[in-house]
Scaffold this motif. Structure first.
Motif, mmCIF file in Angstrom:
data_model
loop_
_atom_site.group_PDB
_atom_site.id
_atom_site.type_symbol
_atom_site.label_atom_id
_atom_site.label_comp_id
_atom_site.label_asym_id
_atom_site.label_seq_id
_atom_site.Cartn_x
_atom_site.Cartn_y
_atom_site.Cartn_z
ATOM 1 N N ALA B 96 46.513 36.081 39.539
ATOM 2 C CA ALA B 96 45.290 35.839 40.320
ATOM 3 C C ALA B 96 44.054 36.022 39.451
ATOM 4 N N ALA B 97 44.044 37.073 38.647
ATOM 5 C CA ALA B 97 42.881 37.309 37.780
ATOM 6 C C ALA B 97 42.727 36.175 36.770
ATOM 7 N N ARG B 98 43.851 35.708 36.225
ATOM 8 C CA ARG B 98 43.798 34.581 35.283
ATOM 9 C C ARG B 98 43.181 33.349 35.953
ATOM 10 N N LEU B 99 43.658 33.071 37.157
ATOM 11 C CA LEU B 99 43.142 31.900 37.867
ATOM 12 C C LEU B 99 41.701 32.116 38.323
ATOM 13 N N ALA B 100 41.370 33.345 38.679
ATOM 14 C CA ALA B 100 39.988 33.635 39.085
ATOM 15 C C ALA B 100 39.025 33.383 37.925
ATOM 16 N N ALA B 101 39.441 33.725 36.729
ATOM 17 C CA ALA B 101 38.578 33.495 35.575
ATOM 18 C C ALA B 101 38.285 32.005 35.393
ATOM 19 N N THR B 178 40.051 57.733 40.183
ATOM 20 C CA THR B 178 38.916 56.964 40.705
ATOM 21 C C THR B 178 37.995 56.440 39.617
ATOM 22 N N GLN B 179 37.542 57.348 38.768
ATOM 23 C CA GLN B 179 36.599 56.912 37.736
ATOM 24 C C GLN B 179 37.228 55.909 36.764
ATOM 25 N N PRO B 180 38.397 56.180 36.239
ATOM 26 C CA PRO B 180 39.008 55.175 35.359
ATOM 27 C C PRO B 180 39.215 53.833 36.073
ATOM 28 N N ALA B 181 39.641 53.882 37.331
ATOM 29 C CA ALA B 181 39.882 52.637 38.071
ATOM 30 C C ALA B 181 38.596 51.821 38.192
ATOM 31 N N LEU B 182 37.523 52.507 38.497
ATOM 32 C CA LEU B 182 36.253 51.796 38.651
ATOM 33 C C LEU B 182 35.792 51.181 37.333
ATOM 34 N N ALA B 183 35.980 51.908 36.257
ATOM 35 C CA ALA B 183 35.632 51.354 34.944
ATOM 36 C C ALA B 183 36.470 50.115 34.656
ATOM 37 N N GLU B 184 37.743 50.207 35.027
ATOM 38 C CA GLU B 184 38.629 49.043 34.830
ATOM 39 C C GLU B 184 38.166 47.869 35.689
ATOM 40 N N HIS B 185 37.759 48.146 36.905
ATOM 41 C CA HIS B 185 37.236 47.074 37.763
ATOM 42 C C HIS B 185 36.067 46.366 37.099
ATOM 43 N N ASP B 190 33.828 41.603 34.181
ATOM 44 C CA ASP B 190 33.167 41.021 33.006
ATOM 45 C C ASP B 190 34.013 39.920 32.371
ATOM 46 N N VAL B 191 35.287 40.168 32.217
ATOM 47 C CA VAL B 191 36.103 39.123 31.557
ATOM 48 C C VAL B 191 36.321 37.930 32.477
ATOM 49 N N GLY B 195 35.094 33.979 31.846
ATOM 50 C CA GLY B 195 36.063 32.875 31.873
ATOM 51 C C GLY B 195 37.283 33.079 31.005
ATOM 52 N N ASP B 196 37.522 34.310 30.630
ATOM 53 C CA ASP B 196 38.653 34.594 29.746
ATOM 54 C C ASP B 196 39.890 34.949 30.577
#
Lengths: 226, 226
Positions: B96-101, B178-185, B190-191, B195-196
Motif C-alpha cells: 500500500a505504501a509503495r502504491l501510495a507513493a 509511541t515516540q519511535p512510531a510517530l517518527a516512523e510515520h 516524507d518518502v 514519490g519513492d
DNA sequence: TCAAGAAATATTGTCGACAATTTATGACTC
DNA sequence: GAGTCATAAATTGTCGACAATATTTCTTGA
C-alpha cells in the motif's frame, strides 16, 4: 447445475455456495449476469433463504456484487481491477513464500517438487493448457498452504484465487510465458527448500510481477484494437 | 445496543451488521461469547433473518466464527493468530505504501501530514492513549486509501483493521513505542510525498514488523507469568 | 414514432413458523 | 458426588408468505 453433495459438517446454504461458486468460476453463470433469486432457487430446488445466505458468501469473496433492493450480479473484472489483484497477490504471495521457507515440512516440499515435475511432463506432452489453467495456481496454492499462516491462506485461497480462476476461465491463458514460469517455479522450490525466506520472497514477487506485466502488455494491446 | 441509523442505500441487515460490528470491536459483545440469535433479534427488534444475514457478514470479516447447527461465537484471537495478522499487514501495507507513493494526490498527502501533526500534538499533551487506540490506525488507513487499489483497501479496511481494532480495544496498547512510531510515520510521509515507492514500502514494512516484534515480546512475557 | 407517466408485474428484503439439531435438565445408578 | 441416559427445551437452518422496491408493460399525448 447440480447441487453440491451433502456432507456431515455442511448446511444446505454451504452446498448452494459451492455450487454457485463453481458455476461462476467456470462461466456457467456468465460474468455480468444478473442473479435472479426466484429462478435460481427453483433451479436448485431450495428456498430463497438458503440461496440468499449463499449469495451473501459469494459477495464476501467478491464473485458477485450486490446492490440493495436491486440484487446480485456476477462480477465483471476490468483490466484495472485485475491489475489490482496482481498487486495484492505480489505482496501476499511474496510473504507466503518467505513464510513457507520457514515453515514448510519435508513432505510439503516433496509434494511441491512432485507438482513441478508433473507440470514439466505436461508441458513436454503439449498439455500446456492444463498447466496454465489449473496447474500454475495449484503450485501457488501449495506454497500458500506451506506458509502455515491461516490468515494468508484464507485471503488467497478463499477469496483471491476464485477470482483469478474465473478470469483464467473467461479469457484463457495465452501468455507465452509457460517455460519461463516453470523455470521460475523450480527455482522458487529450491530456495524454499533451502530455507532462504528472503530470496523466496524476492523470487516469488518477481514471478507474480512478471505475470502482472504480461497482463499489462496484453491489456494495452487489447486497447489498441478497440 | 442501539440499531445503526437508517440511510438511503442500506438495508436493515446492513444496519444490524454495523451495529454488531461496533459492539464486537468495542467489547460490548465480549470475545469468545456465544451469539444467541433469538436474544439478539429481540434486543435489536428485528427478525432472525436480517440478523442471520448480518452474522454472515460478520463471519466474512472474521469477527465471528460459525459452526453449522451450533451457531456463531465472537472470535477470540490468540497470540499466534495476532502474529499471523501482523505478517499479512506487513505484506499488504508495504505494498500500500509503495502504491501510495505513486498514486496519492497532493490533498491526500496534506491530509496525511496534518494527521501526523495532530498525533504529535496529542502526544505532547499526554494524550498518547488516543494515538495508540485510534490515531495510529487512522494514519495507516489514510495510506491504504492513498494506494488507490480497491482490493487492498477492502482487505485491510473492511477486514483486517476490524480485528486489529478489536484487539487493541481488548488489550489496550501499552507498547512504549509511541515516540519511535510517530517518527516512523513522519518519515514514511516524507518518502511517500517524494514519490519513492521502494523506500516507502521498505519503511512501512519495517514499521509494521517492529510492531509485530513488540507484540512477540509481550506475548513471551505473558507466557512467562502463566 | 417517440417520450412520459401510470399501472401491472416481478423481485428483493423481512417476517414468523416449522423441522432438524443441539443443549440443558432430571432421573437413576454406582 | 459423578457419570450415564432419556426427555424436554432451546436454538439453528429452512421454509413460504407478505411488504417494500424496482422493472417492465401499457396508455396517452405530442
Amino acid at each position: 447445475m447440480i447441487l453440491a453433495a451433502e456432507n456431515d459438517a455442511t448446511t444446505l446454504s454451504d452446498r448452494v455456495f459451492e455450487t454457485l461458486c463453481s458455476a461462476i468460476v467456470e462461466g456457467d453463470i456468465p460474468a455480468g449476469s444478473k442473479i435472479s433469486e426466484p429462478d435460481l432457487a427453483k433451479k436448485l430446488q431450495v428456498s430463497r433463504a438458503s440461496l440468499r445466505e449463499a449469495i451473501g458468501r459469494l459477495e464476501a469473496c467478491h464473485l458477485v456484487t450486490r446492490k440493495p433492493n436491486v440484487g446480485a450480479r456476477v462480477v465483471e473484472l476490468d483490466g484495472e481491477q485485475l491489475l489490482e489483484i496482481y498487486h495484492v497477490r505480489e505482496a501476499l504471495e511474496g510473504m507466503a513464500a518467505r513464510l513457507a521457507a520457514r515453515h514448510m515440512t519435508e513432505q510439503e516440499i516433496d509434494a511441491l517438487r512432485s507438482l513441478a515435475s508433473e507440470h514439466s511432463r505436461q508441458i513436454e506432452q503439449d498439455q500446456s493448457d492444463d498447466f496454465q489453467q489449473v496447474g500454475d495456481l495449484d503450485f501457488h496454492f501449495l506454497i500458500v498452504q506451506g506458509s502455515h499462516n491461516s490468515r494468508l491462506i484464507n485471503l488467497l485461497c478463499d477469496d483471491l484465487y476464485h477470482l483469478v480462476r474465473m478470469y483464467r476461465h473467461q479469457f484463457g491463458m495465452t501468455s507465452q510465458r509457460t517455460q519461463p514460469a516453470l523455470a521460475e517455479h523450480r527455482a522458487i522450490v529450491d530456495v524454499i527448500a533451502a530455507g532462504d525466506g528472503e530470496m523466496a520472497e524476492l523470487m516469488m514477487r518477481r514471478h507474480v510481477r512478471a505475470s502482472r506485466e504480461n497482463l499489462e502488455r496484453m491489456l494495452q494491446q487489447a486497447e489498441r484494437f478497440e
